[in-house]
Design a protein around this motif. Structure first.
Motif, PDB file in Angstrom:
ATOM      1  N   TRP A 165      20.492  58.822  38.301  1.00  0.00           N
ATOM      2  CA  TRP A 165      21.919  58.678  38.580  1.00  0.00           C
ATOM      3  C   TRP A 165      22.286  58.971  40.031  1.00  0.00           C
ATOM      4  CZ3 TRP A 165      25.721  56.004  37.240  1.00  0.00           C
ATOM      5  CH2 TRP A 165      27.045  56.393  37.469  1.00  0.00           C
ATOM      6  N   SER A 166      21.838  60.109  40.564  1.00  0.00           N
ATOM      7  CA  SER A 166      22.223  60.482  41.931  1.00  0.00           C
ATOM      8  C   SER A 166      21.773  59.421  42.932  1.00  0.00           C
ATOM      9  CB  SER A 166      21.629  61.840  42.307  1.00  0.00           C
ATOM     10  OG  SER A 166      22.127  62.850  41.458  1.00  0.00           O
ATOM     11  N   ARG A 167      20.568  58.884  42.723  1.00  0.00           N
ATOM     12  CA  ARG A 167      20.068  57.845  43.624  1.00  0.00           C
ATOM     13  C   ARG A 167      20.825  56.537  43.433  1.00  0.00           C
ATOM     14  NH1 ARG A 167      16.527  56.441  47.222  1.00  0.00           N
ATOM     15  NH2 ARG A 167      15.278  54.538  47.098  1.00  0.00           N
ATOM     16  N   ALA A 168      21.196  56.220  42.204  1.00  0.00           N
ATOM     17  CA  ALA A 168      21.957  54.991  41.946  1.00  0.00           C
ATOM     18  C   ALA A 168      23.273  55.018  42.714  1.00  0.00           C
ATOM     19  CB  ALA A 168      22.221  54.845  40.453  1.00  0.00           C
ATOM     20  N   VAL A 169      23.937  56.165  42.724  1.00  0.00           N
ATOM     21  CA  VAL A 169      25.209  56.298  43.445  1.00  0.00           C
ATOM     22  C   VAL A 169      24.969  56.243  44.948  1.00  0.00           C
ATOM     23  CG1 VAL A 169      27.200  57.793  43.862  1.00  0.00           C
ATOM     24  CG2 VAL A 169      26.228  57.627  41.555  1.00  0.00           C
ATOM     25  N   LYS A 170      23.958  56.973  45.413  1.00  0.00           N
ATOM     26  CA  LYS A 170      23.666  57.032  46.849  1.00  0.00           C
ATOM     27  C   LYS A 170      23.348  55.663  47.414  1.00  0.00           C
ATOM     28  CE  LYS A 170      22.655  59.050  50.794  1.00  0.00           C
ATOM     29  NZ  LYS A 170      23.722  59.665  51.630  1.00  0.00           N
ATOM     30  N   LEU A 171      22.512  54.906  46.727  1.00  0.00           N
ATOM     31  CA  LEU A 171      22.132  53.580  47.213  1.00  0.00           C
ATOM     32  C   LEU A 171      23.338  52.647  47.343  1.00  0.00           C
ATOM     33  CD1 LEU A 171      18.799  53.003  45.247  1.00  0.00           C
ATOM     34  CD2 LEU A 171      19.051  53.208  47.734  1.00  0.00           C
ATOM     35  N   ALA A 172      24.295  52.812  46.462  1.00  0.00           N
ATOM     36  CA  ALA A 172      25.485  51.956  46.502  1.00  0.00           C
ATOM     37  C   ALA A 172      26.387  52.275  47.690  1.00  0.00           C
ATOM     38  CB  ALA A 172      26.274  52.086  45.201  1.00  0.00           C
ATOM     39  N   THR A 173      26.169  53.414  48.318  1.00  0.00           N
ATOM     40  CA  THR A 173      26.989  53.790  49.486  1.00  0.00           C
ATOM     41  C   THR A 173      26.374  53.335  50.802  1.00  0.00           C
ATOM     42  OG1 THR A 173      25.913  55.938  49.873  1.00  0.00           O
ATOM     43  CG2 THR A 173      27.726  55.878  48.263  1.00  0.00           C
ATOM     44  N   LEU A 174      25.094  52.957  50.789  1.00  0.00           N
ATOM     45  CA  LEU A 174      24.399  52.644  52.042  1.00  0.00           C
ATOM     46  C   LEU A 174      24.775  51.251  52.544  1.00  0.00           C
ATOM     47  CD1 LEU A 174      20.821  53.990  51.205  1.00  0.00           C
ATOM     48  CD2 LEU A 174      22.662  55.140  52.456  1.00  0.00           C
ATOM     49  N   PRO A 175      25.341  51.146  53.752  1.00  0.00           N
ATOM     50  CA  PRO A 175      25.734  49.832  54.286  1.00  0.00           C
ATOM     51  C   PRO A 175      24.565  48.868  54.427  1.00  0.00           C
ATOM     52  CG  PRO A 175      26.690  51.623  55.580  1.00  0.00           C
ATOM     53  CD  PRO A 175      25.685  52.244  54.668  1.00  0.00           C
ATOM     54  N   SER A 176      23.351  49.402  54.570  1.00  0.00           N
ATOM     55  CA  SER A 176      22.182  48.554  54.775  1.00  0.00           C
ATOM     56  C   SER A 176      21.607  47.994  53.473  1.00  0.00           C
ATOM     57  CB  SER A 176      21.085  49.348  55.497  1.00  0.00           C
ATOM     58  OG  SER A 176      20.724  50.496  54.743  1.00  0.00           O
TER      59      SER A 176
END
Length: 252
Positions: A69-80
């Protein structure tokens, strides 16, 4: 007759000049959260099936990659990254994401031992108990505020499965969990022996809506609008009922 032929000719010329709208693919992240989402579930889970149906009716496709979950959210925030959002999520105040219309309902409750049910009326009454929560999950505004302020004793773990085991072992008094998630997990081989010991507390914390969290930019807003238009053309409740509310799954 002549006017009909001219209209047909104009339509044919218009079709040649303007090709059909291109089908695009929305790429999102999600997690293993059965029965709502999961790579091995039928149609990848209810939330994903509903989202895919909404996109298909608009002529588009959906691709979902699964992470903790934490990674799923984090990845969605990365502009790249190619990910324009993540789901399923409860609504919360944020500037990073905007939310779709509802893709289903999540009855949020407390799993407890049948022999030691919690007695409470107001959420503040729960302060006398130690609750299990999942790290980085949104619960309810009131409960999360009490957790942040330190008045609500909690123990955070990385999954609902761990919380279920801790409740069964008496290591916490209860744990916050979606009712449908609990019923699904207690049918699995590893947790089935605990089913007779556990129950959902008679009082729900909330009957929450589930959403897609889109990145708060132009592309995120474009896809949010596409999904919302698609959701308006399908029967979200009927799809959810087909995939969630069957056998002995109880939501109230």
């Amino acid at each position: 007759m002549i006017r009909w032929c001219l209209a047909l000719l104009c339509y044919a010329l218009f079709s040649i000049v303007l090709p059909a709208a291109r089908a695009d693919t929305l790429v999102l992240t999600s997690l293993l959260w059965p029965p709502y989402s999961g790579q091995q579930l039928a149609q990848q889970g209810a939330s994903i099936a509903i989202t895919r149906a909404a996109l298909n009716v608009m002529g588009h496709e959906l691709k979902v990659d699964f992470y903790p979950w934490s990674r799923a959210v984090k990845l969605a925030t990365l502009p790249s990254s190619d990910y324009l959002g993540y789901f399923p999520e409860y609504y919360y105040e944020t500037e990073k994401f905007i939310f779709s219309n509802s893709i289903g309902t999540s009855p949020l409750g407390l799993v407890e031992q049948k022999s030691h049910p919690l007695s409470w009326h107001y959420v503040a009454d729960l302060n006398r108990y130690t609750l299990g929560v999942v790290k980085d999950y949104v619960n309810t505004d009131v409960l999360d505020s009490m957790i942040v302020s330190g008045v609500q004793p909690v123990e955070a773990v990385t999954s609902d499965e761990l919380n279920i085991k801790k409740v069964a072992a008496g290591r916490v008094d209860a744990a916050v969990i979606d009712v449908n998630v609990l019923h699904y997990l207690l049918k699995q081989k590893t947790l089935q022996p605990l089913a007779d010991k556990l129950q959902i507390n008679r009082q729900l914390l909330a009957n929450k809506q589930l959403y897609i969290a889109f990145r708060n930019n132009d592309e995120g807003r474009r896809w949010r609008d596409i999904v919302d238009r698609g959701l308006a053309q399908i029967d979200v409740e009927a799809l959810a009922n087909d995939l969630l509310y069957h056998d002995d799954v109880v939501t109230e």
